[in-house]
Design a protein around this motif. Structure first.
Motif, PDB file in Angstrom:
ATOM      1  N   ARG A 405       0.787  -1.139  -0.215  1.00  0.00           N
ATOM      2  CA  ARG A 405       0.078  -0.075   0.046  1.00  0.00           C
ATOM      3  C   ARG A 405       0.837   1.315  -0.085  1.00  0.00           C
ATOM      4  NH1 ARG A 405      -5.176   1.592   1.197  1.00  0.00           N
ATOM      5  NH2 ARG A 405      -5.661  -0.844   1.704  1.00  0.00           N
ATOM      6  N   TRP A 424      10.639   0.173   3.929  1.00  0.00           N
ATOM      7  CA  TRP A 424       9.614   0.256   5.049  1.00  0.00           C
ATOM      8  C   TRP A 424       8.343   0.158   4.248  1.00  0.00           C
ATOM      9  CZ3 TRP A 424      11.638   1.110  10.097  1.00  0.00           C
ATOM     10  CH2 TRP A 424      12.917   1.670  10.200  1.00  0.00           C
ATOM     11  N   VAL A 426       4.103  -0.692   4.114  1.00  0.00           N
ATOM     12  CA  VAL A 426       2.886  -0.841   4.804  1.00  0.00           C
ATOM     13  C   VAL A 426       1.837  -1.721   3.699  1.00  0.00           C
ATOM     14  CG1 VAL A 426       0.407   0.266   5.294  1.00  0.00           C
ATOM     15  CG2 VAL A 426       2.739   1.801   5.622  1.00  0.00           C
ATOM     16  N   ASP A 429      -2.590  -5.863   2.610  1.00  0.00           N
ATOM     17  CA  ASP A 429      -3.451  -6.638   3.783  1.00  0.00           C
ATOM     18  C   ASP A 429      -2.523  -7.120   4.846  1.00  0.00           C
ATOM     19  OD1 ASP A 429      -4.754  -8.692   5.182  1.00  0.00           O
ATOM     20  OD2 ASP A 429      -5.120 -10.082   3.142  1.00  0.00           O
ATOM     21  N   PRO A 430      -2.522  -6.208   5.866  1.00  0.00           N
ATOM     22  CA  PRO A 430      -1.762  -6.366   7.132  1.00  0.00           C
ATOM     23  C   PRO A 430      -1.757  -8.006   7.686  1.00  0.00           C
ATOM     24  CG  PRO A 430      -3.036  -4.503   7.326  1.00  0.00           C
ATOM     25  CD  PRO A 430      -3.674  -5.384   6.272  1.00  0.00           C
ATOM     26  N   GLN A 431      -2.927  -8.868   7.455  1.00  0.00           N
ATOM     27  CA  GLN A 431      -3.045 -10.034   7.910  1.00  0.00           C
ATOM     28  C   GLN A 431      -2.197 -10.871   6.927  1.00  0.00           C
ATOM     29  OE1 GLN A 431      -4.760 -10.515  10.735  1.00  0.00           O
ATOM     30  NE2 GLN A 431      -5.070  -8.229  10.589  1.00  0.00           N
ATOM     31  N   PRO A 433       0.934 -10.029   4.676  1.00  0.00           N
ATOM     32  CA  PRO A 433       1.764  -9.352   3.803  1.00  0.00           C
ATOM     33  C   PRO A 433       2.655 -10.205   2.944  1.00  0.00           C
ATOM     34  CG  PRO A 433       2.553  -9.590   6.150  1.00  0.00           C
ATOM     35  CD  PRO A 433       1.337 -10.357   5.970  1.00  0.00           C
ATOM     36  N   PHE A 458       7.884  -3.897   8.158  1.00  0.00           N
ATOM     37  CA  PHE A 458       6.631  -3.720   7.971  1.00  0.00           C
ATOM     38  C   PHE A 458       6.143  -2.709   9.057  1.00  0.00           C
ATOM     39  CE2 PHE A 458       7.202  -7.868   5.911  1.00  0.00           C
ATOM     40  CZ  PHE A 458       6.696  -7.600   4.562  1.00  0.00           C
ATOM     41  N   LEU A 459       5.120  -1.732   8.519  1.00  0.00           N
ATOM     42  CA  LEU A 459       4.540  -0.850   9.549  1.00  0.00           C
ATOM     43  C   LEU A 459       3.019  -0.719   9.235  1.00  0.00           C
ATOM     44  CD1 LEU A 459       7.095   2.272   8.846  1.00  0.00           C
ATOM     45  CD2 LEU A 459       7.002   0.709  10.885  1.00  0.00           C
ATOM     46  N   GLU A 460       2.575  -0.160  10.278  1.00  0.00           N
ATOM     47  CA  GLU A 460       1.053   0.144  10.133  1.00  0.00           C
ATOM     48  C   GLU A 460       0.686   1.194   9.306  1.00  0.00           C
ATOM     49  OE1 GLU A 460      -0.971   0.249  13.821  1.00  0.00           O
ATOM     50  OE2 GLU A 460      -0.524  -1.919  14.303  1.00  0.00           O
ATOM     51  N   ALA A 461       1.788   2.420   9.365  1.00  0.00           N
ATOM     52  CA  ALA A 461       1.574   3.746   8.648  1.00  0.00           C
ATOM     53  C   ALA A 461       2.952   4.198   8.615  1.00  0.00           C
ATOM     54  CB  ALA A 461       0.350   4.347   9.301  1.00  0.00           C
TER      55      ALA A 461
END
Length: 480
Positions: A405, A424, A426, A429-431, A433, A458-461
């Motif tokens: 993303r 880095w 995002v 699909d965080p579930q 990646p 990996f980061l959330e944002a």
């Protein structure tokens, strides 16, 4: 009334400014700003509490009419940084909207409430022949830099730089009084204030500010007659994602005359998505606080995603210390600032001996002069395994992967390579990646093996500032 804003002389009923439901015609703006200019004469410098409101626009225009340098203040600035800016710029007063709650740091300044209500300003109170200077070198704005390498520095922008940049953009964008601009950019920055507010006013056109960005607001205003959209990559990314399902948005964008992105590079995959859905190409331009605008894709030129176009009229550009086709951008021309306030040392260091400004941005040039920015010299140029690698092209390759993303790329010290490439990411699909090996292989196949990330985090944002720029220094130095 004003050499910077010839349309204020006409004082007609054409709409000049609209912020949400509140608007001013040119006649009302002339009255409100002219009356305030009379009060500001001889005030030294004034601070402007730069909220996204009519009052901010009127306050800045009034200061320009009075020949008083304005210092736009970001309302989100922290106490320490705000105290530094106030001590450095020493304003005599602060302009604010009635009812604005100002922080304690501003309590010592004279407060002047800006009246910007339609019909409230008495046109007869305006002073069209007030002390607006004819000297084009006279300071107009003092805009503070982001302070990434120390306390923020105040870039002194003369009237010459503002008029020169806006007139050059009028030529390359075919910007006319018939244009209606929509944007939602903050007004303490060059992009939102100078290009987004002063630009339409200098042309005699109109600006509609959304207050807060929304895809719905963009679609509404473009459908209702706006011809131009200014935004940053974060905004265009949200637009690109919405286009998958929003036909009205696609139709609205397709009807726009000009879509402009700036302040950071717009990823190539977002260029492609917007063009595919609307048939419209987003134009990129390149500038910074100290130089205002340096380059742009021309409205009658070839759209070329991944580039920021060619130098503007009267702007000279060269690449210094070039190797592997990449060098530091240096510029000179009427668009440049006068220097850093109270910092002759920093001003001297910013220029070469022969008068070119060192931007700190790294780029390559296409054969026909189109500029491709690699990134900042300090954070986006990675020297790995003997190669000079630009973070931007790796970021674009990562963003082409369906599982990504957002992405940012940095370099970290490596005993073997000098620096290793760190991605880095995002995930879409965080579930689920993509694996680091998959992403490294994707980049190697798209670009070349030596440009693949050696580490993926990996980061959330991603951390971003108010203009949507990724703050790479906040990503740390090897700390996940």
């Amino acid at each position: 009334m004003s050499p910077l804003f010839p349309a204020l002389r006409t004082a007609d009923e054409k709409e000049a400014l609209r912020f949400g439901e509140h608007a001013l015609s040119y006649a009302e703006l002339a009255g409100a700003a002219g009356a305030l200019a009379g009060r500001l004469a001889g005030a030294g410098r004034v601070a402007v509490w730069a909220t996204p409101t009519l009052e901010t626009a009127v306050g800045v225009v009034a200061a320009l009419l009075a020949g008083v340098p304005a210092v736009p203040l970001n309302p989100k600035t922290g106490e320490r940084e705000l105290a530094h800016i106030l001590a450095d710029s020493a304003p005599s007063a602060v302009l604010a909207a009635p009812g604005d709650l100002l922080p304690p740091a501003l309590a010592a300044l004279t407060r002047i409430d800006v009246v910007a209500t339609a019909g409230a300003a008495d046109l007869s109170a305006a002073e069209p022949d007030a002390a607006e200077p004819d000297d084009t070198e006279s300071p107009a704005l003092i805009v503070y830099t982001s302070g990434t390498t120390g306390p923020p520095k105040g870039a002194v922008l003369p009237r010459r730089a503002i008029s020169g940049t806006l007139d050059a953009l009028a030529e390359v964008w075919a910007w006319t009084p018939d244009d209606v601009l929509v944007h939602a950019l903050p007004l303490f920055h060059v992009h939102g204030l100078i290009l987004g507010v002063l630009g339409p006013l200098r042309r005699g056109g109109s600006v509609r500010h959304l207050g807060r960005f929304s895809v719905e607001g963009v679609a509404r205003e473009l459908t209702a007659g706006a011809t131009m959209l200014f935004g940053v990559p974060t905004m265009y990314h949200r637009i690109a994602e919405a286009l998958d399902t929003d036909r009205e948005l696609a139709k609205a964008l397709a009807g726009a005359r000009l879509l402009v992105s700036g302040s950071a590079a717009l990823p190539v995959h977002d260029h492609r998505r917007i063009a595919a859905a609307t048939g419209r190409t987003v134009i990129e331009r390149y500038g910074m606080t100290e130089t205002l605008m340096n380059t742009s894709v021309r409205v009658d030129g070839e759209p070329r995603p991944g580039t920021v176009g060619v130098p503007l009229p009267d702007v000279e550009l060269r690449l210094a210390d070039e190797s592997d086709g990449i060098g530091e951008i240096q510029v000179r021309g009427p668009n440049l600032f006068s220097g850093y306030l109270n910092r002759p040392d920093a001003t001297a260091a910013a220029f070469t001996e022969d008068g070119w400004f060192r931007t700190g941005d790294m780029a390559s040039l296409d054969a026909d002069g189109y500029v491709r920015i690699v990134g900042r010299k300090a954070t986006d140029l990675i020297k790995s395994g003997g190669y000079k690698i630009g973070a931007g092209e790796i970021e674009n390759a990562l963003l082409d992967h369906p599982g990504v993303r957002e992405a940012a790329v940095t370099g970290e010290p490596d005993a073997d390579l000098g620096e290793r490439i760190v991605a880095w990411v995002v995930p879409a699909d965080p579930q689920s990646p993509p694996t680091p090996e998959e992403l490294a292989g994707h980049v190697a196949a798209q670009l070349s093996p030596h440009k693949r990330p050696r580490t993926v985090r990996f980061l959330e944002a991603l951390p971003r500032n108010d203009m949507g720029k990724i703050m790479k220094r906040a990503l740390g130095n090897g700390n996940g």
